[in-house]
Scaffold this active site. Sequence first.
Site, PDB file in Angstrom:
ATOM      1  N   GLY A 159       0.852  -1.186   0.000  1.00 48.62           N
ATOM      2  CA  GLY A 159       0.000   0.000   0.000  1.00 48.62           C
ATOM      3  C   GLY A 159       0.887   1.236   0.000  1.00 48.62           C
ATOM      4  CB  SER A 242       2.399  -3.082   9.923  1.00 47.79           C
ATOM      5  OG  SER A 242       1.033  -3.236   9.786  1.00 47.79           O
ATOM      6  NE  ARG A 243      -2.241  -0.900  14.672  1.00 46.10           N
ATOM      7  CZ  ARG A 243      -1.801   0.306  14.315  1.00 46.10           C
ATOM      8  NH1 ARG A 243      -0.526   0.495  14.025  1.00 46.10           N
ATOM      9  NH2 ARG A 243      -2.642   1.329  14.260  1.00 46.10           N
ATOM     10  CD  GLU A 272       2.238  -1.511  20.094  1.00 44.66           C
ATOM     11  OE1 GLU A 272       1.712  -0.401  20.295  1.00 44.66           O
ATOM     12  OE2 GLU A 272       2.740  -1.831  19.016  1.00 44.66           O
ATOM     13  CG  HIS A 290       3.401   1.885  17.833  1.00 49.82           C
ATOM     14  ND1 HIS A 290       2.284   1.089  17.877  1.00 49.82           N
ATOM     15  CD2 HIS A 290       3.312   2.554  16.645  1.00 49.82           C
ATOM     16  CE1 HIS A 290       1.551   1.270  16.786  1.00 49.82           C
ATOM     17  NE2 HIS A 290       2.162   2.166  16.017  1.00 49.82           N
TER      18      HIS A 290
HETATM   19  C1  DGY Z   1      -1.369   4.554  12.989  1.00 45.12           C
HETATM   20  O1  DGY Z   1      -1.740   5.702  12.730  1.00 45.12           O
HETATM   21  O2  DGY Z   1      -2.133   3.602  12.933  1.00 45.12           O
HETATM   22  C2  DGY Z   1       0.061   4.350  13.334  1.00 45.12           C
HETATM   23  O3  DGY Z   1       0.317   3.055  13.778  1.00 45.12           O
HETATM   24  C3  DGY Z   1       0.551   5.364  14.335  1.00 45.12           C
HETATM   25  O4  DGY Z   1       1.934   5.293  14.314  1.00 45.12           O
END
Ligand code: DGY
Length: 328
Positions: A159, A242-243, A272, A290
Amino acid sequence: MTQERTRVIVTRRLPEPVENRMSELFDPVFNETDIPMDAAALKAAVAEADILVPTLGDRIDADVIAAASPRLKMIANFGAGVDHIDVTAAVKKGIIVTNTPGVLTEDTADMTMALILAAPRRIVDGVGALRNGEFSGWSPTWMLGRRIWGKKLGIIGMGRIGCAVARRAKAFGLEIHYHNRQPASPMIEDALDATYWESLDQMLSRMDIVSVNCPHTPATYHLLHARRLKLMKPEAYLVNTSRGEVIDEAALALALDRGELAGAGLDVYEHEPAVNPKLLKSPKVVLLPHMGSATIEARIDMGEKVIINIKTVLDDHSAPDRVIPDDL
Ligand code: DGY
């Protein structure tokens, strides 16, 4: 209701210029303490607000949505990822959900690139050694890492952020490969010299560095599970900005422990703010708290987007960053 009387409840402190502008435009309630709100506080907020401005870490699940009063028109998320919001439940209740894509792309890509460099080149090790007084002069065999140039980078999720990482990585001499639900346009593939892999398994087994840049959704939860991590080369590195939920963190810690991976660069974690203790201790991992989008510029732009989304909705127009759930 006039815009000045719109009750906007903001769950965390936002940069001062953003809060100031919100105060000029709406009737905001800020979280002076910046302590994350628990479920009870979030339920109280959605019962009272016209608009809720949450951010990642606020669990806006179906229970919280059920507590919303009919006056709640909109959830204007401060952030791009919306995996902490039950968007389907909100939309079913007629609540508009928006996010802030685009404005944190370049900063997150910079941080991804920083981790792509930091893990193989042992930047954090080097800083630590120097500070600990272990630097006794240049040595032909000390602090050796792995070369970046000429290596294969596999990007999961092509993306906005994935493409921005690819652009940077190409300039560092990395060969660009990617896995995505759909191939990127021929224009993007040509510009990046990027190779599409329909099979994630096939790509993983051939890459020197893998970067996770896809969102966390039910389909990407533990996308990199134990079996897939085992497909990676033992000399490969894994980077995630990302996550955390996209990687099975316990399986990653085990793989690193067993020498099945050379190292990792992580900015995000499955639970987290908790970080797997094995990862915390591992010398093979560069860990960040993060902070991919943590620039003053990004956070102000994110606030600006939140405000624009709110104003557009209050003016009865379609919000520019409306989130439409896949399942509706
Ligand atoms: C978001 O905006 O989802 C990001 O992970 C923040 O860093």
